[in-house]
Design an enzyme around this catalytic site. Structure first.
Site, PDB file in Angstrom:
ATOM      1  N   HIS A 346       9.999  66.066 -35.365  1.00 28.39           N
ATOM      2  CA  HIS A 346      10.267  66.481 -33.879  1.00 28.39           C
ATOM      3  C   HIS A 346       8.779  66.904 -33.297  1.00 28.39           C
ATOM      4  O   HIS A 346       8.709  67.496 -32.222  1.00 28.39           O
ATOM      5  CB  HIS A 346      11.330  67.516 -34.002  1.00 28.39           C
ATOM      6  N   LYS A 534      12.813  75.496 -20.032  1.00 32.41           N
ATOM      7  CA  LYS A 534      12.578  75.171 -21.402  1.00 32.41           C
ATOM      8  C   LYS A 534      11.930  76.308 -22.255  1.00 32.41           C
ATOM      9  O   LYS A 534      11.706  77.105 -21.677  1.00 32.41           O
ATOM     10  CB  LYS A 534      11.480  73.851 -21.548  1.00 32.41           C
ATOM     11  N   ARG A 535      11.833  76.133 -23.699  1.00 32.70           N
ATOM     12  CA  ARG A 535      11.219  77.187 -24.212  1.00 32.70           C
ATOM     13  C   ARG A 535       9.667  77.386 -23.523  1.00 32.70           C
ATOM     14  O   ARG A 535       9.169  76.488 -23.109  1.00 32.70           O
ATOM     15  CB  ARG A 535      11.070  76.954 -25.692  1.00 32.70           C
ATOM     16  N   LYS A 540       3.431  73.283 -22.959  1.00 28.11           N
ATOM     17  CA  LYS A 540       4.637  73.042 -22.023  1.00 28.11           C
ATOM     18  C   LYS A 540       3.995  73.329 -20.600  1.00 28.11           C
ATOM     19  O   LYS A 540       4.490  72.962 -19.414  1.00 28.11           O
ATOM     20  CB  LYS A 540       5.966  73.701 -22.182  1.00 28.11           C
ATOM     21  N   THR A 642      14.033  66.660 -23.763  1.00 20.98           N
ATOM     22  CA  THR A 642      15.438  66.115 -23.589  1.00 20.98           C
ATOM     23  C   THR A 642      16.093  66.808 -22.151  1.00 20.98           C
ATOM     24  O   THR A 642      16.705  66.159 -21.618  1.00 20.98           O
ATOM     25  CB  THR A 642      16.524  66.414 -24.785  1.00 20.98           C
TER      26      THR A 642
END
Ligand code: 26Q
Length: 795
Positions: A346, A534-535, A540, A642
């Site tokens: 992942h 999101k985290r 990110k 996702t």
């Protein structure tokens, strides 16, 4: 009990009294939740037993999905929907004066995961059962799931999460199926019948007690099992320090480890991993043996899938069972093992690849360590024969090197399938991060692009949109998600597009109420709802989003002719407790929000909202209300994502880099229905290899960047001296490893385009429809069918 509304009501009333020991008049909402939960579990148990009997009798191949995380969220309404009894229950309760959605609030989120990887496991369970596939989950029953996040003075504060406080209605404790797991101690070898036998002596054992949860398929009789292990003390007649032993034992299933790439050396985490693996293998092999006897054919009837490397000890543990307990020779055991295990990767972030120091590994798991050592030696010997003298190559792929066990290497060598989670990610694995292994085992590598449980993220989370879809194309899409493409026929149907717009508006109203209730800020639902949930991670790039907001704010303040389409910027993110930099970003978002939201000059042009404690149940309210989906990771870093798919299926438009599954989203909707910007993965990777990026140049040459970056440290935010210096330094002193400043200009440009597009509502709704219509591909039903066909070989 659920076949008619009146029958349901009658049973429910009787049960409230039986279960809760009170009259209905005196019963509480919690009593009602508890009663309903019990009724559903009982109703399911018949099919559950039948499913298990069916699997036992037909003796078909079974898949066991081992995952250290399951981010299940709430199960009540999903179970009702999957069982086809939502309406009976909702209406029946309604007639008793009970609101089903209020009862849902009494169920705690099962938050046994950090983020994407854990939620993927939960989505996969739904699809396995819904496709009638024999696939079961194994995990740990953490007493405390992912921490509860409070924001205090703009800072993240973590509180222990307590999902089991009022019990878990869905689980059944199976005390008689408990197994023992040995740690520490020493290994002795002795000759027995001409064969070396190994004995693990003086081990400290922990008991693993299974708690089974039913996994109900949608519109089918299949009920699979999620088995979560609880760590408990073994019955020791005398123990020198019984209290310490009890505490240490229970601590194994006490906490979920936060995704903490910056926190090292956790013995407890390795203990958890072996605990999960050993307990699960004992259970799997017991049931295999009951059906098939000899383990020589194990790989023909069992596939054990490991979700990332966290359960990779399944490989040496299976070897141990085959050799020590079943007397197989090494080669045959290795063959069986290799053909039983499959592995999903992942991440390519090197910081996130698991490596265990030998000084921790060897004493904790002495026999397992010996086996890993032997696997490594044999693997290196093969390499030596194939590439004589090529030390360099061997050093790169060895399983044990630099006094560490490299878990990803063990996973690749000891499995028959290695898959990435989106096309680009798999290509990067094959051609870059794991290229040495790809050369050795090209046949193992394959791609399985992630998916989402569309029945949770659309059917359940967005009832209005689901209703419109079913009214328009019928209800088949719930089981055949590709049917959603039939919505494309309506792209020129103005009244349909207007209905889409109305539903989005309603969903935004619903979220606006939540925002107002939680933050006190009133947001205008005519604004663009621009969402990044999101985290929190540097890669990110929540920071890119924030710098853009600061730029807009500066324009509003300084340029009286500046105009922009009103926006509400919504964030939700948990930072790992030890991840200093990520916590700084949370404080920055909240500091910017404070300033922007209270500035009268800004008014309704812009609001910044940080939603506390982002989790599955909150996500279900956010995705349906989003106009814009922020997927802005540094290209090459996000394996798949996702959340991007959850936004898409709810009709949000993506602003994104060409990273992870964004690339496949673009392929499906076409370039004109997505807003892409920024460096490509090739460009990013080229810069990492050859340099050539100087963040200071961008700082000096772009006044918009300079102004916003300076504001981090020049007193622009009153009362937070030095607070954001680490962010400032990461951008300028450390040369901006995630290319935030490099991508800034193209991000600003594309955001301008987004604003203009929003001003053309018909065009916007058409684009939104194109996204919904093409999202069927991202159902985890498709993903799971691919796993079943290409990797697992199950029917
Ligand atoms: C590793 C070592 C030590 C401690 C913790 C960890 C650890 C724990 C959790 C490392 C990684 C994770 C979780 C990773 C994760 O959620 N990855 C995401 O997986 C999603 C499903 O495939 C992808 O969509 C995301 O792109 C990926 O980031």
């Amino acid at each position: 009990m659920f076949s008619s509304k009146n029958g349901f009501k009658k049973t429910f009333l009787k049960r409230v009294e039986m279960v809760c020991g009170t009259s209905f008049a005196e019963s509480t909402e919690r009593d009602h939740f508890q009663t309903l939960g019990n009724m559903i579990r009982e109703y399911v148990s018949n099919d559950w037993i039948k499913t298990n009997e069916h699997y036992r009798e037909t003796k078909g191949k079974q898949v066991y999905y081992l995952s250290i995380e399951y981010l299940l969220g709430k199960l009540l309404r999903q179970n009702l929907i999957n069982l086809g009894i939502e309406n009976v229950v909702q209406e029946g309760l309604g007639e008793l004066g009970i609101d089903l959605s209020e009862l849902e609030e009494f169920e705690a989120d099962a938050g046994l995961g950090n983020g994407g990887l854990g939620r993927l496991a939960a989505c996969f369970l739904d699809s396995l059962a819904s496709l009638n596939l024999p696939g079961h989950g194994y995990g740990i029953r953490y007493k405390h799931g992912l921490f509860e996040q409070k924001i205090v003075d703009g800072y993240q504060v973590e509180l222990p999460e307590q999902w089991l406080r009022s019990g878990n209605v869905w689980e059944i404790r199976k005390a008689d199926l408990a197994v023992k797991i040995p740690f520490w101690g020493k290994v002795e070898a002795k000759m027995e019948n001409g064969r070396l036998q190994f004995q693990h002596l003086n081990a400290e054992t922990i008991t693993a007690v299974p708690h089974d949860m039913p996994v109900v398929g949608y519109n089918t009789d299949t009920v699979n099992t999620l088995r979560l292990w609880n760590a408990e003390p073994s019955q020791f007649p005398i123990h020198h320090d019984i209290l310490r032993y009890k505490r240490e034992t229970e601590s194994v299933s006490e906490f979920l480890y936060p995704d903490d790439t910056h926190d090292e050396g956790k013995i407890l985490r390795l203990k958890q991993q072996y605990f999960l693996v050993s307990a699960s293998l004992q259970s799997i092999i017991k049931s295999y043996r009951q059906q098939h006897g000899n383990l020589a054919q194990l790989h023909e009837y069992v596939c054990i899938h490991i979700n990332d490397t966290h359960p990779v000890l399944a490989i040496p543990e299976l070897m141990r069972i085959l050799i020590d307990e079943e007397s197989f020779e090494w080669d045959e055991a290795w063959n069986i093992t290799k053909n039983t295990i499959s592995y999903t990767n992942h991440t390519t972030l090197t910081e996130a690849l698991e490596k265990w120091p030998l000084r921790i590994f060897r004493p904790l798991l002495p026999r397992i360590y010996m086996i890993v050592e032997e696997i490594n030696e044999r693997f290196c010997k093969e390499l030596w024969e194939r590439y004589p003298g090529d030390w360099d190559r061997i050093a790169k792929v060895a399983i044990i090197a630099d006094d560490q066990v490299k878990m990803a290497h063990l996973a690749i060598v000891g499995s028959f399938s290695v898959n990435g989670v989106a096309k680009l990610h798999t290509e990067i694995l094959k051609n870059r991060e794991m290229s040495q292994f790809y050369q050795l085992f090209p046949e193992k590598f394959n791609n399985k692009t992630n998916g989402i449980a569309h029945r949770r993220w659309l059917l359940k989370a967005n009832p209005k949109l689901s209703g419109l879809i079913s009214e328009t194309i019928g209800t088949n899409w719930t089981q055949a998600p590709n049917e959603l493409v039939r919505l494309s026929e309506y792209e020129n149907n103005t009244s349909f597009l207007e209905r889409l717009a109305k539903i989005k508006k309603d969903n935004k109203e619903r979220l606006a109420d939540v925002i107002h209730e939680k933050t006190g800020v009133a947001v205008d639902t005519n604004s663009i709802f621009d969402v990044q949930v999101k985290r929190l991670h540097a890669y990110k790039r929540q920071l890119l989003n924030v710098l853009h907001i600061m730029y807009l704010y500066n324009q509003i303040k300084e340029d009286s002719s500046f105009s922009m389409v009103p926006r509400v910027f919504i964030f939700g993110a948990k930072a790992s407790p030890g991840y200093y930099y990520a916590k700084k970003i949370i404080k920055l978002i909240n500091t910017v929000a404070e300033k922007v939201n209270h500035d009268p000059k800004v008014g309704d042009r812009m609001k910044v909202i940080f939603m506390e404690n982002y989790r599955v149940s909150l996500a279900e309210k956010i995705f349906p209300a989003a106009d814009v989906s922020e997927q802005i990771s540094t290209a090459s870093k996000e394996a798949s994502g996702t959340g991007n798919m959850k936004f898409m299926i709810n009709g949000a438009l993506t602003v994104g880099t060409l990273d992870g599954a964004n690339i496949e989203i673009r392929e499906l909707v076409g370039d004109s229905n997505i807003f892409t910007f920024g460096l490509t993965a090739d460009e990013v990777l080229h810069h990492y290899q050859h340099g050539g990026y100087q963040s200071l140049e961008y700082y000096h040459h772009d006044w918009r960047i300079r102004q916003a970056v300076d504001q981090l440290v020049n007193g622009f935010f009153p009362g937070v001296y030095n607070e954001f210096e680490p962010i400032f330094d990461s951008l300028l002193e450390e040369n901006d490893q995630y290319f935030v400043l490099k991508d800034f200009a193209s991000y600003v440009d594309i955001q301008k385009v987004i604003g203009n597009t929003f001003m053309d509502p018909i065009k916007w709704q058409k684009m939104s429809l194109a996204n919904i219509a093409n999202a069927g591909y991202f159902s985890s039903d498709r993903t799971i069918q691919e796993y079943a066909d290409d990797i697992w070989g199950i029917k």
